[in-house]
Structure formats: structure tokens, C-alpha cells
Design a protein around this motif. Structure first.
Motif, PDB file in Angstrom:
ATOM      1  N   LYS B  73      43.931 -52.955  31.272  1.00  0.00           N
ATOM      2  CA  LYS B  73      42.692 -52.241  30.394  1.00  0.00           C
ATOM      3  C   LYS B  73      41.341 -52.914  30.895  1.00  0.00           C
ATOM      4  O   LYS B  73      40.317 -52.330  30.324  1.00  0.00           O
ATOM      5  CB  LYS B  73      42.976 -53.108  28.860  1.00  0.00           C
ATOM      6  CG  LYS B  73      43.080 -54.515  28.730  1.00  0.00           C
ATOM      7  CD  LYS B  73      43.419 -54.871  27.255  1.00  0.00           C
ATOM      8  CE  LYS B  73      43.416 -56.485  27.333  1.00  0.00           C
ATOM      9  NZ  LYS B  73      42.601 -57.303  27.590  1.00  0.00           N
ATOM     10  N   PHE B  98      43.403 -43.061  20.546  1.00  0.00           N
ATOM     11  CA  PHE B  98      44.079 -44.457  20.361  1.00  0.00           C
ATOM     12  C   PHE B  98      43.392 -45.462  21.188  1.00  0.00           C
ATOM     13  O   PHE B  98      43.367 -46.673  20.662  1.00  0.00           O
ATOM     14  CB  PHE B  98      45.433 -44.184  20.795  1.00  0.00           C
ATOM     15  CG  PHE B  98      46.456 -45.229  20.625  1.00  0.00           C
ATOM     16  CD1 PHE B  98      46.843 -45.584  19.414  1.00  0.00           C
ATOM     17  CD2 PHE B  98      46.923 -45.906  21.624  1.00  0.00           C
ATOM     18  CE1 PHE B  98      47.766 -46.604  19.173  1.00  0.00           C
ATOM     19  CE2 PHE B  98      47.813 -47.065  21.409  1.00  0.00           C
ATOM     20  CZ  PHE B  98      48.137 -47.321  20.225  1.00  0.00           C
ATOM     21  N   GLY B  99      42.957 -45.268  22.401  1.00  0.00           N
ATOM     22  CA  GLY B  99      42.304 -46.362  23.253  1.00  0.00           C
ATOM     23  C   GLY B  99      41.200 -46.683  22.480  1.00  0.00           C
ATOM     24  O   GLY B  99      40.578 -47.999  22.694  1.00  0.00           O
ATOM     25  N   ALA B 102      41.995 -49.010  19.583  1.00  0.00           N
ATOM     26  CA  ALA B 102      42.310 -50.152  20.223  1.00  0.00           C
ATOM     27  C   ALA B 102      41.211 -51.211  20.624  1.00  0.00           C
ATOM     28  O   ALA B 102      41.204 -52.255  20.287  1.00  0.00           O
ATOM     29  CB  ALA B 102      43.299 -49.914  21.402  1.00  0.00           C
ATOM     30  N   LYS B 104      38.468 -50.972  19.025  1.00  0.00           N
ATOM     31  CA  LYS B 104      37.791 -51.189  17.697  1.00  0.00           C
ATOM     32  C   LYS B 104      36.057 -50.548  17.955  1.00  0.00           C
ATOM     33  O   LYS B 104      35.581 -51.257  17.585  1.00  0.00           O
ATOM     34  CB  LYS B 104      37.750 -52.759  17.336  1.00  0.00           C
ATOM     35  CG  LYS B 104      39.139 -53.381  17.300  1.00  0.00           C
ATOM     36  CD  LYS B 104      38.973 -54.561  16.181  1.00  0.00           C
ATOM     37  CE  LYS B 104      40.356 -54.838  15.628  1.00  0.00           C
ATOM     38  NZ  LYS B 104      41.342 -55.203  16.631  1.00  0.00           N
ATOM     39  N   ARG B 146      43.089 -37.834  25.932  1.00  0.00           N
ATOM     40  CA  ARG B 146      42.915 -39.111  25.882  1.00  0.00           C
ATOM     41  C   ARG B 146      42.449 -40.164  26.965  1.00  0.00           C
ATOM     42  O   ARG B 146      41.812 -41.185  26.805  1.00  0.00           O
ATOM     43  CB  ARG B 146      44.651 -39.777  25.970  1.00  0.00           C
ATOM     44  CG  ARG B 146      44.896 -40.902  25.112  1.00  0.00           C
ATOM     45  CD  ARG B 146      46.371 -41.158  24.721  1.00  0.00           C
ATOM     46  NE  ARG B 146      47.150 -41.016  25.935  1.00  0.00           N
ATOM     47  CZ  ARG B 146      48.410 -41.180  25.846  1.00  0.00           C
ATOM     48  NH1 ARG B 146      48.913 -41.517  24.648  1.00  0.00           N
ATOM     49  NH2 ARG B 146      49.311 -41.110  27.015  1.00  0.00           N
ATOM     50  N   ARG B 150      37.756 -42.177  27.117  1.00  0.00           N
ATOM     51  CA  ARG B 150      37.586 -43.484  27.265  1.00  0.00           C
ATOM     52  C   ARG B 150      36.647 -43.708  28.247  1.00  0.00           C
ATOM     53  O   ARG B 150      36.262 -44.666  28.672  1.00  0.00           O
ATOM     54  CB  ARG B 150      38.956 -44.186  28.032  1.00  0.00           C
ATOM     55  CG  ARG B 150      39.875 -44.195  26.957  1.00  0.00           C
ATOM     56  CD  ARG B 150      41.185 -44.989  27.128  1.00  0.00           C
ATOM     57  NE  ARG B 150      40.813 -46.004  27.596  1.00  0.00           N
ATOM     58  CZ  ARG B 150      41.317 -47.005  28.439  1.00  0.00           C
ATOM     59  NH1 ARG B 150      42.113 -46.390  29.495  1.00  0.00           N
ATOM     60  NH2 ARG B 150      40.792 -48.253  28.628  1.00  0.00           N
TER      61      ARG B 150
END
Lengths: 289, 365
Positions: B73, B98-99, B102, B104, B146, B150
Motif C-alpha cells: 500500500k 474500495f481503495g 480504505a 478514508k 479500481r 487510486r
């Protein structure tokens, strides 16, 4: 529904024809019907007897001649049945939650992490399955006595909070979870605990449901250990409480049956609730690309 | 975005070494394809870059930061997996988000980013669906979504198209290329499919047994393969290889194909060798009806062969034939379909031939 059964219910064909063509079906259905009768009769008899007056109990009829609610009223008003019910719900639910949480956590660790001694730990846990409960009663009792756990919820629950069987079951299911899910979550930045909780756990709901049902039912019907660890009538679980209706000379069967009838209700609820997840889980797994 | 540097990268499992010291410099924004047969160490290398496998030895840099010991990560990468690894219990939106969830990130930022990615990939209509309700191609796009949201320094793709059927594979391949042209994010892409490698890569890295055989642009590796392995791996149908006896005559030399058929080569290529491996791509081996061939141009050699099997491909016919004891594959005009056993004329442009040492290395003249 697959081939033979489907053809039996084919609207265009009389069922006699279908049966004549497939004699195996006759055997299968006969066996199923006999099985159903064998299974259902005690249940029907239990429910029937719970509505009987004391003088009618030893008659063979399934339906009472003079149905009465007296037994139900009696066990709730004159005994601590309500309390035993709550005791059973609390201990069974807590043990089930604990088993689902810890067994899944340990199973996941054994399935997805490589560490020195992993196989040894797994075999050690697995070997606990070979020890029968009866053999453990004495050590459990000594332990409970020394720690002061006799006559407490914790005393009833502690032997079942984690089970070798659950660890084994969950490990097998977690091994079937592709590593890529875990890798993807790791790259997404989840902590190892959250990967387990948010990614891996939802993928094994069928196993969790099955384990949940087994564990709840096992604890709901547990008799020997709760009987031994509790003296205080206020701490009895349902099976122990129901057994206390049996005196030295006389058993009030109608009361036992009324209590047992109520005792089956939560098991039905648990089964219906969890079964849905089992079916959904299977559907989900079938569609996965 | 960032450059990527692999220096002497080694991976060992117990006593088995699967990656033997890989050196590779990837420029910022470059699209690199790692290609090779299964077990060549390409996926392991990718997983080391991702941080999913530990690095046994060597240095791995993303940008100017050594990341050997960083958690996945913290490496600022995103990865697309072979089986997509979409969480089946979450909607497409949640899968893509999702990432970010996670990490926040603020809700509106997540919303904007997911919507933008979905638009880019044509997934807007599917955001509320579960992965199980999508086709293979759509799932693949969700997996890319996905990765995109990011906004990573490096994209990693692990055989992302191998679960798709041939037609879809072509489509998604084009999308990946377009995506890279839009985003210009440094990309490492692993595949065993040489067509994917050729069409997508800025540079191809061909791996074998945990080592790099050759690094080069698609045209480089196709036209000047560094070894027999590379020559055989890149290009379909596979290159024809013939081990031929060499004869020297001053500055000139020849390789004897058979009676009356010799390939002229420079003596530098032959050197002191008794034998040289000649490689000829099927497209450079012209098959015609016997006796009808055009006049030979300089450098061309013609000989006769017997057809073993002829497979019409439409634009051309692929002919497997036997000539001078060698089994060769050549191409005939699409309208020509010689019968097996028929004698045909085979014309080879020797200027297009490749020469290798029998040990495998390319010979340069």
C-alpha cells in the motif's frame, strides 16, 4: 431440480406413467416417505402431548381428547422456564459468536499465512477432535472449580468458545479463497485484520452459516456440561431445566413436552435465518467468474 | 507517475531460485511488457514490484525511493489481476471505490473519482450491479477502474486478458492502450501472449528461466531477435530454424541448404563455426506453384518442396512443407491451396534471414 424429479412433475404426463417408466423413483419416494414419518412422528407426538392433560399422557393418541394450554401456563408461571430460556439463548448465542469469530480468525491464519510451525499448530488443533467430550468433563470441572467459574455463564460457555472442528472447517474454506482477493486488498491498503474481516469473511458466508447452525444447535441442546457446572436453578439452561421436571419417582411428561416444544422454536429460527445465507452463498459462488 | 528501476533483482524460495538477478530501467510513462513462457519468472517479478513477494536480493526503486521493504500500500502502485479479484459481495461502485474508502478519503472526492473512472471505462450504467451480473469484459474494466481511481505512480497488470475470449481480448487490449495514452502512467504488463506484447508495449522484456533474454521495442525484438529463444517466441507462426553446414571462401561464405540451394552469408557470421542456425520467418518464405515463380531478385534463393499440409487463412495460405530434409512453414497466396504431396516452389529472401550460433545467440555480420 434435475432430470428424474423434473420428469415426475411434468404437467403433460400423468405421474403414474412417469413412475412406471422409472421404478427407481418408486423406491426413492417410498424411502423418503418412510424417513419423513420416522423423523416427524416424535415431533408430532411431542407437540400433541404438550397439549394433553396429565391423565392422558400415556395414551397413544397423537391428538389430545381435551386439548389444554395448562401445561404452557404452568411452566411459565410455576417454574423458572423463562429464565432458563434466556440462559440458553444467551449462552448459545455468545458461544456461537465466539466460535464464528475465533475459529474463522484461526482458520484464516492457518490457511493464508506461512509461518514456522503452521502444520504443527494445525495438527495439534485437529487432534483435539479425537478426544471425546466425556473425557474432558473432569478436567473442565477441575479447571472451573479452581478458577471459580462454577455456577456462572462463563462456566457454562468456556469449553465451547473455540472448537477444533470450526477451525478445521474454516481453514478448508479459506484455502479455497483465491489469494488474488487478499493481494488486491493488501494493495488497496487494508490492514491484515480488515482484509480478513471485510474481504475474506464475506467470501465464506456458506461455511460461516453452517458452522453457526452447528454450533448454536449443539449448545442449545447441550445437557451434560451445563448440568455438571451449575447447581443454582437460576442458571440452568433449557435442557437441564426440562430434565428437572423428572423427579425420582415421577416424570411430568406433559410439562417436559410443552417445554421441549417451545425449546425447538429458536432452533427453527436459527435454521431458517442461516439457511438463506447458505443458499445465497452457493448461488454467489456459482456465478463467480 | 514515476520511473522504475530493478537492479540485480533475485527471488529465491528455499533452495530454488526463480529470478536470477534482473536489471531493468523503466522510464516515466513507459509501457513495459514482460513476456515469456509460464515459469519464466515474469509474474514473480511483477509481484516483487507490487510487494506481494519479498525481494531476496537486489534493489527495487519506484521513482527515486527504494521500496524493497515497503508494504504494497505504501508503494503507490495499483494492480489488475488475472481473475480480476473483484469482491463479489460489493457493488461495482464499492469495488472501484474500495481503495479510496480504505484510505478514508472524503466522500465527495471518492464519488467524483469513481464517476470519472466509470465514465472513462463506460461503466456508468453498471455502478449498482454486482460483479456476478457483469460480462467478462465488463469485469475486466471494473478491475481497471479500481486501479485508475487510486491514481498510482505505476500500473501493474498480471495477464489481465487471459480469461477473455479472443474477440473480447482484442477489444480490451485496445482499451488498455488507449487508457495508457490518456493517462501516461508507467505500466508493467505481464503476459505470455506475444501478440499482446507486440501491440501494447513501448518496450518488450522477454524472459526465460528467471533471466532477461532481450529488452527492446516490439520492432527490435521482431526484426533483430537476440537469440533463437526470442526469435522462436515472438512472431506467429513460429520462425523456421534450420541447422546448416557452413562453407567459407575468403570473405564470402555459404550455408548449404541442400543440393543446389545455398544461402550466401558474410564470413563474419560463420567465423570458425562448422554449423550455423538459419532462421526464416514463414512470411519471408514464399510458396508458389512449381515452375511459376517470378525471376529471382538479388539475395533470393529458390528450391523445391513437398507439401505436408496447407491451411487456408483467407488472406494467405499457411503451407507446411518438407524441403532438403527440413520441415518448414511458408506462406502462399490466399487463393492458392496446394494439395498435400504436391511439389511447390519455395522462394526465400536470404537478406531477411536471421543467423544464430547453435548455442542460441544471434550472429551479426
Amino acid at each position: 431440480m434435475s432430470g428424474p424429479a423434473a420428469s415426475l412433475f411434468d404437467a403433460d404426463r400423468p405421474w403414474r406413467v412417469a413412475l412406471a417408466e422409472r421404478p427407481g423413483l418408486v423406491v426413492a419416494w417410498t424411502l423418503l416417505v418412510i424417513g419423513a414419518i420416522v423423523m416427524m412422528t416424535p415431533l408430532a407426538y411431542m407437540i400433541g402431548t404438550s397439549f394433553k392433560a396429565p391423565h392422558e399422557v400415556y395414551e397413544i393418541n397423537l391428538l389430545p381428547h381435551e386439548p389444554t394450554f395448562e401445561n404452557y401456563i404452568f411452566i411459565f408461571e410455576k417454574t423458572r422456564f423463562g429464565l432458563w430460556f434466556v440462559n440458553s439463548v444467551v449462552t448459545s448465542a455468545l458461544v456461537t459468536i465466539s466460535v464464528l469469530f475465533f475459529d474463522a480468525l484461526i482458520g484464516y491464519t492457518l490457511a493464508k499465512f506461512e509461518f514456522r510451525g503452521r502444520e504443527f499448530v494445525f495438527i495439534a488443533i485437529l487432534s483435539t477432535l479425537m478426544i471425546p467430550t466425556e473425557m474432558l468433563i473432569v478436567p473442565w470441572y477441575v479447571m472451573a472449580k479452581n478458577f471459580g467459574w462454577l455456577n456462572s455463564y462463563w462456566g457454562i460457555m468456556f469449553p465451547g468458545m473455540m472448537t477444533g472442528f470450526g477451525v478445521f472447517l474454516m481453514r478448508q474454506f479459506f484455502m479455497g479463497v483465491p489469494d488474488d482477493y487478499i493481494h488486491a486488498a493488501r494493495i488497496d491498503g487494508l490492514s491484515e485484520f480488515k482484509i480478513w474481516w471485510k474481504v475474506a469473511m464475506p467470501l465464506v458466508t456458506p461455511a460461516l452459516s453452517a458452522l453457526g447452525i452447528f454450533t448454536f444447535l449443539g449448545n442449545w441442546t447441550a445437557f451434560l456440561w451445563p448440568l455438571i457446572v451449575t447447581n443454582d436453578r437460576a442458571l440452568y439452561t433449557l435442557p437441564v431445566g426440562l430434565a428437572s421436571f423428572s423427579g425420582e419417582n415421577l416424570t411430568d411428561w406433559e410439562l417436559v413436552m410443552a417445554g421441549a416444544t417451545i425449546a425447538t422454536l429458536p432452533t427453527l429460527v436459527v435454521f431458517i435465518v442461516f439457511q438463506r445465507y447458505i443458499i445465497r452463498g452457493v448461488v454467489l459462488a456459482g456465478l463467480k467468474g | 507517475m514515476a520511473s522504475l528501476s530493478l537492479q540485480g533483482l533475485v527471488k529465491r524460495y528455499g533452495h530454488t531460485q526463480v529470478v536470477h538477478g534482473i536489471d531493468l530501467e523503466v522510464a516515466d510513462g513507459e509501457f513495459i511488457v514482460l513476456v515469456g513462457p509460464s515459469g519464466c519468472g515474469k509474474s514473480t517479478t511483477l509481484r516483487m514490484i507490487a510487494g506481494l513477494e519479498s525481494v531476496t536480493a537486489g534493489t527495487l526503486r519506484i521513482g527515486d525511493k527504494v521500496v524493497n521493504r515497503l508494504e504494497p500500500k505504501d508503494r503507490d502502485i495499483a494492480m489488475v489481476f488475472q481473475n480480476y479479484a473483484l469482491y463479489p459481495h460489493m457493488s461495482v461502485f464499492k469495488n472501484i471505490a474500495f481503495g479510496l474508502l480504505a484510505a478514508k478519503r472524503p466522500k465527495d472526492e471518492i464519488e467524483t473519482k469513481v464517476k470519472r473512472a466509470a465514465e472513462m471505462l463506460g461503466l456508468t450504467a453498471y455502478l449498482d450491479r454486482r460483479p456476478s451480473e457483469l460480462s467478462g469484459g465488463q469485469r475486466q474494466r471494473v478491475a481497471m477502474g479500481r486501479a485508475i481511481v487510486r491514481d498510482p505512480s505505476v500500473f501493474l497488470f498480471d495477464e489481465p486478458l487471459s480469461n477473455l475470449d479472443a474477440q473480447l481480448r482484442g477489444q480490451v487490449r485496445t482499451e488498455i492502450k488507449r487508457l495508457h495514452q490518456t493517462l501516461r502512467t508507467t505500466t508493467i504488463y505481464v503476459t505470455h501472449d506475444q501478440v499482446e506484447a507486440m501491440t501494447l508495449a513501448d518496450r518488450i522484456v522477454i524472459m526465460r528461466d528467471g533471466r532477461i533474454e532481450q529488452v527492446g521495442t516490439p520492432l527490435d525484438v521482431f526484426h533483430t531477435p537476440a537469440s533463437i529463444f526470442v526469435a522462436g517466441f515472438i512472431g506467429t507462426p513460429t520462425m523456421n530454424f534450420m541447422t546448416l553446414p557452413a562453407a567459407r571462401d575468403g570473405v564470402a561464405a555459404t550455408l548449404k541448404l541442400g543440393e543446389g540451394a545455398v544461402i550466401p552469408v558474410s564470413s563474419a557470421i560463420v567465423g570458425a563455426r562448422e554449423r550455423v542456425v538459419a532462421g526464416i520467418r514463414p512470411d519471408d518464405l514464399r510458396v508458389e506453384t512449381a515452375g511459376t515463380g517470378a525471376t529471382l531478385r538479388p539475395g533470393e534463393v529458390r528450391f523445391e518442396g513437398t507439401v505436408i499440409i496447407a491451411e487456408p487463412l483467407g488472406t494467405a495460405t499457411q503451407v507446411t512443407l518438407r524441403a532438403h530434409g527440413h520441415e518448414l512453414v511458408g506462406m502462399a497466396d490466399g487463393r492458392l491451396l496446394p494439395a498435400s504431396g504436391e511439389t511447390v516452389a519455395v522462394t526465400v529472401d536470404t537478406k531477411l534471414a536471421h543467423f544464430f550460433d547453435p548455442d542460441g545467440a544471434r550472429l551479426r555480420g
